[in-house]
Design a protein around this motif. Structure first.
Motif, PDB file in Angstrom:
ATOM      1  N   ILE A 174       1.395 -10.854 -16.739  1.00  0.00           N
ATOM      2  CA  ILE A 174       1.611  -9.945 -17.477  1.00  0.00           C
ATOM      3  C   ILE A 174       0.999 -10.214 -19.121  1.00  0.00           C
ATOM      4  N   VAL A 175       1.459 -11.370 -19.612  1.00  0.00           N
ATOM      5  CA  VAL A 175       1.906 -12.678 -20.335  1.00  0.00           C
ATOM      6  C   VAL A 175      -0.093 -12.484 -21.076  1.00  0.00           C
ATOM      7  N   ARG A 176      -0.725 -12.563 -20.307  1.00  0.00           N
ATOM      8  CA  ARG A 176      -1.915 -13.749 -20.171  1.00  0.00           C
ATOM      9  C   ARG A 176      -3.224 -12.251 -20.160  1.00  0.00           C
ATOM     10  N   ILE A 177      -2.850 -10.961 -19.494  1.00  0.00           N
ATOM     11  CA  ILE A 177      -3.891 -10.125 -19.879  1.00  0.00           C
ATOM     12  C   ILE A 177      -3.427  -9.663 -21.030  1.00  0.00           C
ATOM     13  N   ARG A 178      -2.451  -9.771 -21.276  1.00  0.00           N
ATOM     14  CA  ARG A 178      -2.227  -8.732 -22.789  1.00  0.00           C
ATOM     15  C   ARG A 178      -3.132  -9.770 -23.694  1.00  0.00           C
ATOM     16  N   ARG A 179      -3.231 -11.020 -23.470  1.00  0.00           N
ATOM     17  CA  ARG A 179      -3.791 -11.661 -24.484  1.00  0.00           C
ATOM     18  C   ARG A 179      -5.217 -11.725 -24.194  1.00  0.00           C
ATOM     19  N   ARG A 180      -5.905 -10.896 -23.274  1.00  0.00           N
ATOM     20  CA  ARG A 180      -7.344 -11.009 -22.704  1.00  0.00           C
ATOM     21  C   ARG A 180      -7.415  -9.798 -23.378  1.00  0.00           C
ATOM     22  N   ASP A 181      -6.338  -8.490 -23.817  1.00  0.00           N
ATOM     23  CA  ASP A 181      -6.726  -7.461 -24.799  1.00  0.00           C
ATOM     24  C   ASP A 181      -6.846  -6.204 -22.913  1.00  0.00           C
ATOM     25  N   VAL A 182      -6.353  -6.199 -22.527  1.00  0.00           N
ATOM     26  CA  VAL A 182      -5.732  -6.041 -21.435  1.00  0.00           C
ATOM     27  C   VAL A 182      -5.502  -4.415 -21.835  1.00  0.00           C
ATOM     28  N   SER A 183      -5.270  -3.907 -21.535  1.00  0.00           N
ATOM     29  CA  SER A 183      -4.306  -2.720 -21.879  1.00  0.00           C
ATOM     30  C   SER A 183      -3.478  -1.990 -21.432  1.00  0.00           C
ATOM     31  N   LEU A 184      -4.117  -1.742 -20.127  1.00  0.00           N
ATOM     32  CA  LEU A 184      -3.507  -0.588 -19.056  1.00  0.00           C
ATOM     33  C   LEU A 184      -2.452  -0.796 -18.367  1.00  0.00           C
ATOM     34  N   PRO A 185      -1.283  -0.087 -18.710  1.00  0.00           N
ATOM     35  CA  PRO A 185      -0.162   0.046 -17.824  1.00  0.00           C
ATOM     36  C   PRO A 185       0.205  -0.356 -16.337  1.00  0.00           C
ATOM     37  N   VAL A 186       0.751  -0.825 -16.719  1.00  0.00           N
ATOM     38  CA  VAL A 186       0.678  -2.183 -15.317  1.00  0.00           C
ATOM     39  C   VAL A 186       2.023  -1.462 -14.161  1.00  0.00           C
ATOM     40  N   HIS A 187       2.381  -1.108 -12.846  1.00  0.00           N
ATOM     41  CA  HIS A 187       3.598  -0.929 -12.073  1.00  0.00           C
ATOM     42  C   HIS A 187       3.216  -2.596 -11.396  1.00  0.00           C
ATOM     43  N   ALA A 188       4.278  -2.913 -11.280  1.00  0.00           N
ATOM     44  CA  ALA A 188       4.371  -4.793 -10.954  1.00  0.00           C
ATOM     45  C   ALA A 188       5.262  -4.022  -9.428  1.00  0.00           C
ATOM     46  N   GLY A 189       3.677  -4.862  -8.377  1.00  0.00           N
ATOM     47  CA  GLY A 189       4.304  -4.659  -7.173  1.00  0.00           C
ATOM     48  C   GLY A 189       5.096  -5.847  -6.372  1.00  0.00           C
ATOM     49  N   VAL A 190       6.033  -5.209  -6.272  1.00  0.00           N
ATOM     50  CA  VAL A 190       7.052  -5.773  -5.259  1.00  0.00           C
ATOM     51  C   VAL A 190       7.278  -6.161  -4.225  1.00  0.00           C
ATOM     52  N   ALA A 191       7.592  -6.956  -2.799  1.00  0.00           N
ATOM     53  CA  ALA A 191       8.323  -6.523  -1.983  1.00  0.00           C
ATOM     54  C   ALA A 191       9.747  -5.649  -1.335  1.00  0.00           C
ATOM     55  N   GLY A 192      10.492  -4.765  -1.188  1.00  0.00           N
ATOM     56  CA  GLY A 192      10.967  -4.213  -0.461  1.00  0.00           C
ATOM     57  C   GLY A 192      11.865  -5.367   0.054  1.00  0.00           C
ATOM     58  N   PRO A 193      13.315  -4.543   0.655  1.00  0.00           N
ATOM     59  CA  PRO A 193      14.012  -5.492   1.161  1.00  0.00           C
ATOM     60  C   PRO A 193      13.577  -5.228   2.246  1.00  0.00           C
ATOM     61  N   VAL A 194      12.299  -6.382   3.119  1.00  0.00           N
ATOM     62  CA  VAL A 194      11.906  -6.148   3.924  1.00  0.00           C
ATOM     63  C   VAL A 194      12.251  -7.834   5.169  1.00  0.00           C
ATOM     64  N   GLN A 195      12.548  -7.225   6.092  1.00  0.00           N
ATOM     65  CA  GLN A 195      13.620  -8.033   7.253  1.00  0.00           C
ATOM     66  C   GLN A 195      11.554  -8.708   7.477  1.00  0.00           C
ATOM     67  N   ARG A 196      11.666  -9.843   8.062  1.00  0.00           N
ATOM     68  CA  ARG A 196      10.428 -10.314   8.876  1.00  0.00           C
ATOM     69  C   ARG A 196      10.408 -10.490  10.417  1.00  0.00           C
ATOM     70  N   ALA A 197      11.280 -10.050  11.226  1.00  0.00           N
ATOM     71  CA  ALA A 197      11.125  -9.624  12.199  1.00  0.00           C
ATOM     72  C   ALA A 197      10.588  -7.920  12.496  1.00  0.00           C
ATOM     73  N   LYS A 198      10.635  -6.955  11.741  1.00  0.00           N
ATOM     74  CA  LYS A 198      10.861  -5.951  11.342  1.00  0.00           C
ATOM     75  C   LYS A 198       9.195  -5.716  11.685  1.00  0.00           C
ATOM     76  N   LEU A 199       9.358  -6.722  10.180  1.00  0.00           N
ATOM     77  CA  LEU A 199       7.663  -6.382   9.537  1.00  0.00           C
ATOM     78  C   LEU A 199       6.171  -6.920  10.461  1.00  0.00           C
ATOM     79  N   LEU A 200       6.808  -8.507  11.520  1.00  0.00           N
ATOM     80  CA  LEU A 200       5.918  -8.351  11.882  1.00  0.00           C
ATOM     81  C   LEU A 200       5.565  -7.684  13.334  1.00  0.00           C
ATOM     82  N   ALA A 201       6.550  -7.242  14.851  1.00  0.00           N
ATOM     83  CA  ALA A 201       7.446  -5.456  14.922  1.00  0.00           C
ATOM     84  C   ALA A 201       6.119  -4.790  14.548  1.00  0.00           C
ATOM     85  N   MET A 202       6.523  -4.259  13.254  1.00  0.00           N
ATOM     86  CA  MET A 202       4.956  -3.118  12.510  1.00  0.00           C
ATOM     87  C   MET A 202       3.783  -3.666  12.872  1.00  0.00           C
ATOM     88  N   ALA A 203       3.586  -4.836  12.322  1.00  0.00           N
ATOM     89  CA  ALA A 203       2.211  -5.453  11.929  1.00  0.00           C
ATOM     90  C   ALA A 203       2.018  -5.052  13.952  1.00  0.00           C
TER      91      ALA A 203
END
Length: 278
Positions: A174-203
């Motif tokens: 975030i600091v780096r892109i702001r220093r490069r004058d990328v000023s668009l607002p950011v939605h920070a991507g974060v994984a939810g409370p995912v359980q690995r077994a359920k993730l693999l089954a879903m995939a």
């Protein structure tokens, strides 16, 4: 300030879901109408499941953001059809990644030409999102991804950062892109409370979506889900809160990758909001 900042981020969430058969019912059962729902698109199944689910959820009163990967568009005529269909459904926000289809379905190999074409069409959507990569992209150098965000700034209105499991990396990015004058607002991507077994089954059940494909390129990340105490969203967010909540960071909220564990994600969010309120 930390608790207040985290509450603000949790109140400004987007839930990324995959267009599987049960997704509509899961969203209706568990997601409040004030939570934005984004719908991924698969290079295997094409755009139709995304567009269909987007239309149904919009009809239920949700603010829905479909993914429109450039590599799934056949040509300008196809893009225009997609635009008209989404506008008819009341959609005013789209997310335009390059996508993973290889080879591309048509003439668009990257997001920037699609963004330019949307501008030429009169900017039919109020909001247009593009991808940011806190973690290195497996195929593209970091400097190129930052430059790409700069090139897209005239056509996009916000950035969604891809998955990151290291708070230091996310904060530095975030600091780096702001220093490069990328000023668009950011939605920070974060994984939810995912359980690995359920993730693999879903995939296995629904095939590869963009989020699942991204995780598949980073197999060590599955260990984060499998190791007891190895990952939780709040443990990622807490040390990076000063970077996310600084006014200079221009972080608009969280983009939670649910991997279709929608009920679990909303329960986690509500429980954390309740604890912070207390």
């Amino acid at each position: 300030m930390g608790a207040a900042g985290l509450r603000a981020l949790l109140d400004s969430v987007r839930y990324e879901v995959l267009p599987a058969k049960p997704t509509e019912d899961q969203v209706l059962a568990h997601v409040p109408r004030d939570v934005v729902v984004t719908v991924t698109a698969s290079p295997v199944r094409g755009l139709e499941p995304t567009l269909a689910l987007t239309g149904r959820l919009a009809g239920h009163g949700y603010r829905v953001v479909p993914h429109v990967p450039a590599r799934l568009l056949r040509d300008d005529a196809h893009l225009k059809e997609v635009v008209d269909r989404l506008r008819a459904a009341g959609v005013d926000d789209v997310f335009v990644p390059a996508g993973d289809a290889d080879p591309p379905a048509g003439t668009y190999a990257g997001a920037l030409p699609v963004l330019r074409r949307l501008t030429e069409l009169g900017r039919p959507f109020t909001r247009v999102g593009v991808t940011g990569y806190p973690e290195s992209h497996p195929l593209i150098h970091d400097d190129v991804t930052v430059q790409a965000m700069w090139d897209k700034r005239e056509h996009a209105t916000y950035i969604v950062s891809n998955l990151c499991f290291d708070p230091r990396v996310l904060g530095r990015w975030i600091v780096r892109i702001r220093r490069r004058d990328v000023s668009l607002p950011v939605h920070a991507g974060v994984a939810g409370p995912v359980q690995r077994a359920k993730l693999l089954a879903m995939a296995t059940r629904i095939g590869v979506g963009e989020s699942t494909r991204f995780l598949a390129r980073h197999p060590s990340w599955f260990l984060r889900f499998a190791t007891p105490g190895g990952y939780s969203p709040e443990r990622l967010l807490t040390p990076v809160l000063p970077d996310l909540t600084s006014p200079a960071a221009k972080v608009a909220g969280l983009h939670l990758f649910t991997f279709n564990q929608i009920a679990e994600t909303e329960r986690w969010r509500r429980a954390l909001l309740d604890r912070l309120g207390a």
